[in-house]
Design an enzyme around this catalytic site. Structure first.
Site, PDB file in Angstrom:
ATOM      1  N   HIS A  25       1.311  -1.175   0.053  1.00 41.60           N
ATOM      2  CA  HIS A  25      -0.225  -0.030   0.208  1.00 41.60           C
ATOM      3  C   HIS A  25       0.962   1.057   0.135  1.00 41.60           C
ATOM      4  O   HIS A  25       2.257   1.205  -0.016  1.00 41.60           O
ATOM      5  CB  HIS A  25      -0.826   0.437   1.558  1.00 41.60           C
ATOM      6  N   GLY A  27       2.095   3.249   2.365  1.00 42.80           N
ATOM      7  CA  GLY A  27       2.701   3.549   3.426  1.00 42.80           C
ATOM      8  C   GLY A  27       4.368   2.618   2.985  1.00 42.80           C
ATOM      9  O   GLY A  27       5.362   3.634   2.866  1.00 42.80           O
ATOM     10  N   HIS A  28       4.075   1.823   2.261  1.00 44.07           N
ATOM     11  CA  HIS A  28       5.278   0.626   1.734  1.00 44.07           C
ATOM     12  C   HIS A  28       6.040   2.055   1.280  1.00 44.07           C
ATOM     13  O   HIS A  28       7.088   1.651   1.107  1.00 44.07           O
ATOM     14  CB  HIS A  28       4.442  -0.910   0.892  1.00 44.07           C
ATOM     15  N   GLN A  55       6.786 -15.712  11.736  1.00 42.43           N
ATOM     16  CA  GLN A  55       6.628 -14.668  12.633  1.00 42.43           C
ATOM     17  C   GLN A  55       5.263 -14.849  12.935  1.00 42.43           C
ATOM     18  O   GLN A  55       4.476 -13.790  13.831  1.00 42.43           O
ATOM     19  CB  GLN A  55       6.852 -13.007  11.835  1.00 42.43           C
ATOM     20  N   GLY A 147       9.028   0.194   8.452  1.00 39.34           N
ATOM     21  CA  GLY A 147       8.095   1.502   8.784  1.00 39.34           C
ATOM     22  C   GLY A 147       7.660   1.653  10.450  1.00 39.34           C
ATOM     23  O   GLY A 147       8.043   0.865  10.985  1.00 39.34           O
ATOM     24  N   LYS A 149       5.355   2.109  12.093  1.00 38.44           N
ATOM     25  CA  LYS A 149       3.601   1.909  12.403  1.00 38.44           C
ATOM     26  C   LYS A 149       4.453   0.770  13.489  1.00 38.44           C
ATOM     27  O   LYS A 149       4.267   0.742  14.045  1.00 38.44           O
ATOM     28  CB  LYS A 149       3.080   1.225  11.310  1.00 38.44           C
ATOM     29  N   ASP A 150       5.276  -0.448  12.974  1.00 37.77           N
ATOM     30  CA  ASP A 150       6.035  -1.005  13.829  1.00 37.77           C
ATOM     31  C   ASP A 150       7.053  -0.557  14.603  1.00 37.77           C
ATOM     32  O   ASP A 150       8.528  -0.963  14.456  1.00 37.77           O
ATOM     33  CB  ASP A 150       6.056  -2.376  12.953  1.00 37.77           C
TER      34      ASP A 150
HETATM   35  O1  PAF Z   1       6.731  -5.516   8.912  1.00 41.79           O
HETATM   36  C1  PAF Z   1       6.890  -6.386   7.940  1.00 41.79           C
HETATM   37  O2  PAF Z   1       5.990  -6.515   7.287  1.00 41.79           O
HETATM   38  C2  PAF Z   1       7.541  -7.590   8.292  1.00 41.79           C
HETATM   39  O3  PAF Z   1       7.996  -8.327   9.919  1.00 41.79           O
HETATM   40  C3  PAF Z   1       8.819  -7.566   8.048  1.00 41.79           C
HETATM   41  C4  PAF Z   1      10.069  -6.136   8.780  1.00 41.79           C
HETATM   42  C5  PAF Z   1       9.050  -7.708   6.167  1.00 41.79           C
HETATM   43  C6  PAF Z   1       9.540  -9.154   8.354  1.00 41.79           C
HETATM   44  O4  PAF Z   1       8.810 -10.327   7.328  1.00 41.79           O
END
Ligand code: PAF
Length: 281
Positions: A25, A27-28, A55, A147, A149-150
């Site tokens: 999106h 943001g990316h 993850q 980002g 956001k994380d």
């Molecule tokens: O933020 C994300 O989309 C994921 O955690 C990442 C950094 C691509 C790792 O899989």
């Protein structure tokens, strides 16, 4: 990918990496623009797209995480991305009928990863640090863009990069938002129309905390403000607070008193969708 990266390095080109899980999106794409700025017109911008199974917890949304590689490719092409790196899982995590031969090496950050997201998602950051370390080794970037956001993820990855001496500069780019303040996220796609309206509660809670800090004559107790904001969010029938935390932005250490400069982060279920957001107060 490594072979190509080495050629670029020999040609003197800077490499910028934007790690993503796809379903891109705006943001990316803002991260892509930051990466391009950092590496210059002669540099190479790589977007990795990989929905990293490591993850996701067993009850999480790995299998139905949104995917649309054709659309992602169009967006990347339009944004001037040089390479989209889409590794197959067989290359990332060697599995096999024989357990003795399967992937068994992980990167674990042991302090920052225990808090907030780490409480309800205990194996999440192990997955993130492991995959990002692998992506760094595959793409050999000088710069990697994440980002804001994380926020916790970015802090943990900064720590990993420092602790393991990765020759990578991490850049954290600001969160992009919808006009009503909802942070852009691939998971927003899960929200029904009614949930979408209620999802703005995260942003409103952040704004409310900012307002409180601005107008309070003395610092507010974190516990009190958490309770007040939880109530404010959960007035909405679909919303359930997972956590609200106040902490020092550099160390993620929790604070008992909330004041100007404190970082706030929150995770809220809206229906079945878990959303996160954060901001400096
Ligand atoms: O933020 C994300 O989309 C994921 O955690 C990442 C950094 C691509 C790792 O899989």
């Amino acid at each position: 990918m490594q072979r190509m990266a080495r050629i670029w390095q020999r040609e003197g080109r800077k490499i910028g990496l934007v790690p993503t899980m796809g379903y891109l999106h705006e943001g990316h794409m803002s991260l892509v623009h930051v990466a391009r700025k950092k590496v210059g017109a002669e540099g190479r911008v790589v977007v990795s797209i990989y929905v990293n199974p490591l993850q996701f917890g067993p009850q999480e949304d790995f299998s139905h995480y949104p995917r649309d590689l054709a659309r992602d490719t169009r967006l990347c092409r339009a944004a001037g991305v040089d390479v989209i790196f889409v590794p197959p899982t067989a290359d990332m995590y060697v599995s096999g009928a024989e357990e003795a031969k399967a992937h068994s090496t992980y990167v674990i950050e042991e302090t920052l990863a225990r808090r907030m997201e780490g409480v309800t998602r205990p194996t999440h950051f192990r997955g993130v640090t492991t995959v990002v370390a692998k992506l760094f080794l595959a793409v050999l970037p000088e710069v990697a863009v994440f980002g804001a956001k994380d926020f916790q993820q970015a802090a943990i990855l900064q720590r990993m990069t420092r602790d393991l001496n990765f020759p990578v500069r991490l850049v954290v780019a600001p969160t992009k938002r919808e006009p009503d303040g909802l942070a852009l996220s691939s998971r927003n796609k899960y929200l029904s129309a009614e949930e979408r309206v209620q999802a703005v509660a995260l942003w409103q809670a952040l704004q409310r905390a900012r307002q409180t800090v601005r107008t309070a004559k003395a610092p507010r107790l974190a516990q009190e403000l958490k309770a007040e904001l939880s109530q404010f969010i959960q007035i909405r029938p679909a919303a359930r607070v997972d956590y609200i935390e106040f902490f020092e932005p550099d160390t993620l250490a929790p604070v008992t008193e909330v004041k100007s400069g404190t970082q706030m982060a929150l995770a809220v279920y809206v229906g079945k969708t878990r959303l996160i957001d954060n901001g400096r107060l």
